[in-house]
Design a protein around this motif. Sequence first.
Motif, PDB file in Angstrom:
ATOM      1  N   ASP A   1       7.965   3.172  10.807  1.00 46.38           N
ATOM      2  CA  ASP A   1       7.349   2.950  11.232  1.00 46.38           C
ATOM      3  C   ASP A   1       7.278   1.151  10.377  1.00 46.38           C
ATOM      4  OD1 ASP A   1       6.276   4.387  12.804  1.00 46.38           O
ATOM      5  OD2 ASP A   1       4.726   4.627  10.634  1.00 46.38           O
ATOM      6  N   GLU A   2       7.378   0.202  11.501  1.00 44.70           N
ATOM      7  CA  GLU A   2       7.594  -1.208  11.021  1.00 44.70           C
ATOM      8  C   GLU A   2       6.743  -1.843   9.627  1.00 44.70           C
ATOM      9  OE1 GLU A   2       6.306  -3.657  14.201  1.00 44.70           O
ATOM     10  OE2 GLU A   2       7.554  -3.153  16.053  1.00 44.70           O
ATOM     11  N   GLU A   3       7.046  -3.180   9.170  1.00 41.38           N
ATOM     12  CA  GLU A   3       6.940  -3.185   7.911  1.00 41.38           C
ATOM     13  C   GLU A   3       6.771  -2.584   6.680  1.00 41.38           C
ATOM     14  OE1 GLU A   3       6.617  -6.428   7.781  1.00 41.38           O
ATOM     15  OE2 GLU A   3       6.746  -6.507  10.318  1.00 41.38           O
ATOM     16  N   GLU A   4       7.394  -0.691   7.315  1.00 40.29           N
ATOM     17  CA  GLU A   4       7.592  -0.083   5.691  1.00 40.29           C
ATOM     18  C   GLU A   4       8.695  -0.768   4.297  1.00 40.29           C
ATOM     19  OE1 GLU A   4       6.175   4.226   7.347  1.00 40.29           O
ATOM     20  OE2 GLU A   4       8.124   3.882   7.666  1.00 40.29           O
TER      21      GLU A   4
ATOM     22  N   GLY B   1      11.927   0.308   8.873  1.00 42.42           N
ATOM     23  CA  GLY B   1      10.819  -0.867   8.291  1.00 42.42           C
ATOM     24  C   GLY B   1      11.196  -2.611   8.351  1.00 42.42           C
ATOM     25  N   SER B   2      11.150  -2.958   7.140  1.00 44.91           N
ATOM     26  CA  SER B   2      11.596  -4.171   6.624  1.00 44.91           C
ATOM     27  C   SER B   2      12.322  -4.214   5.702  1.00 44.91           C
ATOM     28  CB  SER B   2      10.159  -5.367   7.376  1.00 44.91           C
ATOM     29  OG  SER B   2       9.002  -4.887   5.876  1.00 44.91           O
ATOM     30  N   HIS B   3      11.517  -3.346   4.164  1.00 46.08           N
ATOM     31  CA  HIS B   3      12.153  -4.054   3.309  1.00 46.08           C
ATOM     32  C   HIS B   3      12.412  -3.007   2.761  1.00 46.08           C
ATOM     33  CE1 HIS B   3       9.696  -7.643   3.318  1.00 46.08           C
ATOM     34  NE2 HIS B   3      10.188  -8.359   2.882  1.00 46.08           N
ATOM     35  N   VAL B   4      14.537  -3.102   1.914  1.00 50.11           N
ATOM     36  CA  VAL B   4      14.374  -1.685   1.011  1.00 50.11           C
ATOM     37  C   VAL B   4      14.537  -1.884   0.085  1.00 50.11           C
ATOM     38  CG1 VAL B   4      16.801  -0.377   1.090  1.00 50.11           C
ATOM     39  CG2 VAL B   4      15.943  -1.320   3.438  1.00 50.11           C
ATOM     40  N   LEU B   5      14.779  -1.673  -1.206  1.00 52.22           N
ATOM     41  CA  LEU B   5      14.902  -1.514  -2.377  1.00 52.22           C
ATOM     42  C   LEU B   5      15.900  -0.164  -3.018  1.00 52.22           C
ATOM     43  CD1 LEU B   5      14.666  -2.394  -5.514  1.00 52.22           C
ATOM     44  CD2 LEU B   5      12.210  -1.431  -5.604  1.00 52.22           C
ATOM     45  N   LEU B   6      16.914  -0.364  -3.625  1.00 51.55           N
ATOM     46  CA  LEU B   6      18.030   0.446  -3.611  1.00 51.55           C
ATOM     47  C   LEU B   6      18.588  -0.042  -5.225  1.00 51.55           C
ATOM     48  CD1 LEU B   6      20.392  -0.195  -1.386  1.00 51.55           C
ATOM     49  CD2 LEU B   6      18.623   1.522  -1.042  1.00 51.55           C
TER      50      LEU B   6
ATOM     51  N   SER C   1       0.583  -0.986  -0.081  1.00 55.04           N
ATOM     52  CA  SER C   1       0.322   0.176   0.381  1.00 55.04           C
ATOM     53  C   SER C   1       1.069   1.390   0.018  1.00 55.04           C
ATOM     54  CB  SER C   1      -1.184   0.557   1.031  1.00 55.04           C
ATOM     55  OG  SER C   1       0.130   0.076   2.771  1.00 55.04           O
ATOM     56  N   PRO C   2       0.377   1.963  -1.116  1.00 55.46           N
ATOM     57  CA  PRO C   2       1.073   3.546  -0.822  1.00 55.46           C
ATOM     58  C   PRO C   2       1.607   3.560   0.648  1.00 55.46           C
ATOM     59  CG  PRO C   2      -0.651   3.580  -2.822  1.00 55.46           C
ATOM     60  CD  PRO C   2      -0.835   2.174  -1.759  1.00 55.46           C
ATOM     61  N   GLU C   3       0.552   3.775   1.446  1.00 58.42           N
ATOM     62  CA  GLU C   3       0.933   4.274   2.853  1.00 58.42           C
ATOM     63  C   GLU C   3       1.409   3.449   3.348  1.00 58.42           C
ATOM     64  OE1 GLU C   3      -2.577   3.282   1.304  1.00 58.42           O
ATOM     65  OE2 GLU C   3      -3.303   5.452   1.164  1.00 58.42           O
ATOM     66  N   THR C   4       2.474   2.631   3.675  1.00 56.83           N
ATOM     67  CA  THR C   4       3.557   2.569   4.443  1.00 56.83           C
ATOM     68  C   THR C   4       4.571   2.449   3.030  1.00 56.83           C
ATOM     69  OG1 THR C   4       2.928  -0.319   3.152  1.00 56.83           O
ATOM     70  CG2 THR C   4       1.938   0.612   4.973  1.00 56.83           C
ATOM     71  N   THR C   5       4.696   2.840   1.981  1.00 56.47           N
ATOM     72  CA  THR C   5       6.337   3.130   1.389  1.00 56.47           C
ATOM     73  C   THR C   5       6.675   3.936   1.669  1.00 56.47           C
ATOM     74  OG1 THR C   5       5.394   1.763   0.020  1.00 56.47           O
ATOM     75  CG2 THR C   5       7.253   3.115  -0.717  1.00 56.47           C
ATOM     76  N   ARG C   6       8.082   4.578   1.705  1.00 60.51           N
ATOM     77  CA  ARG C   6       8.882   5.617   1.443  1.00 60.51           C
ATOM     78  C   ARG C   6       9.492   6.079   0.604  1.00 60.51           C
ATOM     79  NH1 ARG C   6       9.263   8.317   6.224  1.00 60.51           N
ATOM     80  NH2 ARG C   6       8.366   7.806   7.715  1.00 60.51           N
TER      81      ARG C   6
ATOM     82  N   ASP D   1      23.378   4.400   6.993  1.00 62.02           N
ATOM     83  CA  ASP D   1      22.007   5.379   7.616  1.00 62.02           C
ATOM     84  C   ASP D   1      21.421   4.440   7.561  1.00 62.02           C
ATOM     85  OD1 ASP D   1      23.246   7.345   7.672  1.00 62.02           O
ATOM     86  OD2 ASP D   1      23.313   7.986   6.114  1.00 62.02           O
ATOM     87  N   ILE D   2      21.368   3.251   6.777  1.00 56.82           N
ATOM     88  CA  ILE D   2      19.513   2.605   7.040  1.00 56.82           C
ATOM     89  C   ILE D   2      19.869   2.278   8.017  1.00 56.82           C
ATOM     90  CG2 ILE D   2      18.459   0.647   5.114  1.00 56.82           C
ATOM     91  CD1 ILE D   2      19.472   2.283   3.406  1.00 56.82           C
TER      92      ILE D   2
END
Length: 350
Positions: free
Chosen positions: A83-86, A135-140, A9-14, A128-129
């Motif tokens: 936040d968690e799970e972002e 959160g939980s997942h990172v896409l670089l 969901s867009p709300e849990t994406t940074r 830094d990350i």
Amino acid sequence: MSIHLAEWSPETTRVFVVGLLEWEDPEIWAPFPDAVPGRFDAKLVQFFKSQGVPESQIVYLQDSEATLEAIQESLVEFLEDSDEEELLILYFAGHGDWDSETNEYYFANYDAAEDYEGYWSVSSIIDDIEENFSGSHVLLMADCCYSGGLIDALKERDLSFAYACVTSAYSHNSSTGEWTFTEALMKGLQGDPVVDLDGDGWITLYDFARYAELEMAFIEEQKSMFLTLNDFDPQMQLAKVTKRGTPGGEKRVEVEYDGTWYKAKILEQKGNQARVFYIVDRSEEWVDSDRIRPYEPETFSKGKAVQVEFEEEWYPATVKRGWYGLHFVGYDGYDETWDEWVGSDRIQPA
């Protein structure tokens, strides 16, 4: 945990985007004026906004805004608010650099000068990350020279999160000033069927990575790179196919024009004719089928002795891998630090 579109969901994406096409000192870092019209870093940010990612969860630093201090302070503050799970998406476009003596990789911030200490280091991004993200997942993702350094740096670390990384180039290779990589990303996010390589109606992260790899090899003769770590699902669904067209049906060919063969894509076929898109000047033309041939670049076998051009000098080298006209080579007498992927204009038989 694996993220799928049904759960996304867009709300849990940074989204943290840094895009530079000009620098404070243009004699050190050449600007990209031709890339300014329709710049794809801005289009990427607008896409995420249109999908409903809250503006408070998007940071976009463009050109003069992207000083080293601004980037680092903004990133830490941005991560501390997570936040968690972002899911964190971090993207960079501009100039990249590699210090061959220390094997450190850098992105060139607006005020980058000649001292590496004033550059945005890839290792600091991961630091830094790891230290501030909740959160939980990172896409670089990175569209620049030596962008594959992100992948090399991730492989060396003991990481707390699930990571995925897609880059425009291998860690020891320069990159072009074109938007080819990011344009491929936008096609994937927007549901273009040409990116749906398996034709299942969904564009996954793996589909995008493979499509980018083909595009970069065909158009730029660069090797795009892809990695997932710590159970980041490569089949994460980015988009549902939303446009009409043949899934994965893009045909890369060569077309004869005035006695010379040019790289092109077939956009449409009617009987004995095809509408083609020329890579060299982005023009289109209807041509007869006898002017079209498959794109079959010469590929040397593993172990082949070759010569490779490096900074206008030719060096003896050995092919370690060949793929789609690109060759991964090791330079004779040099350690693996200098191994790289090279295009057709930089390699010839010994």
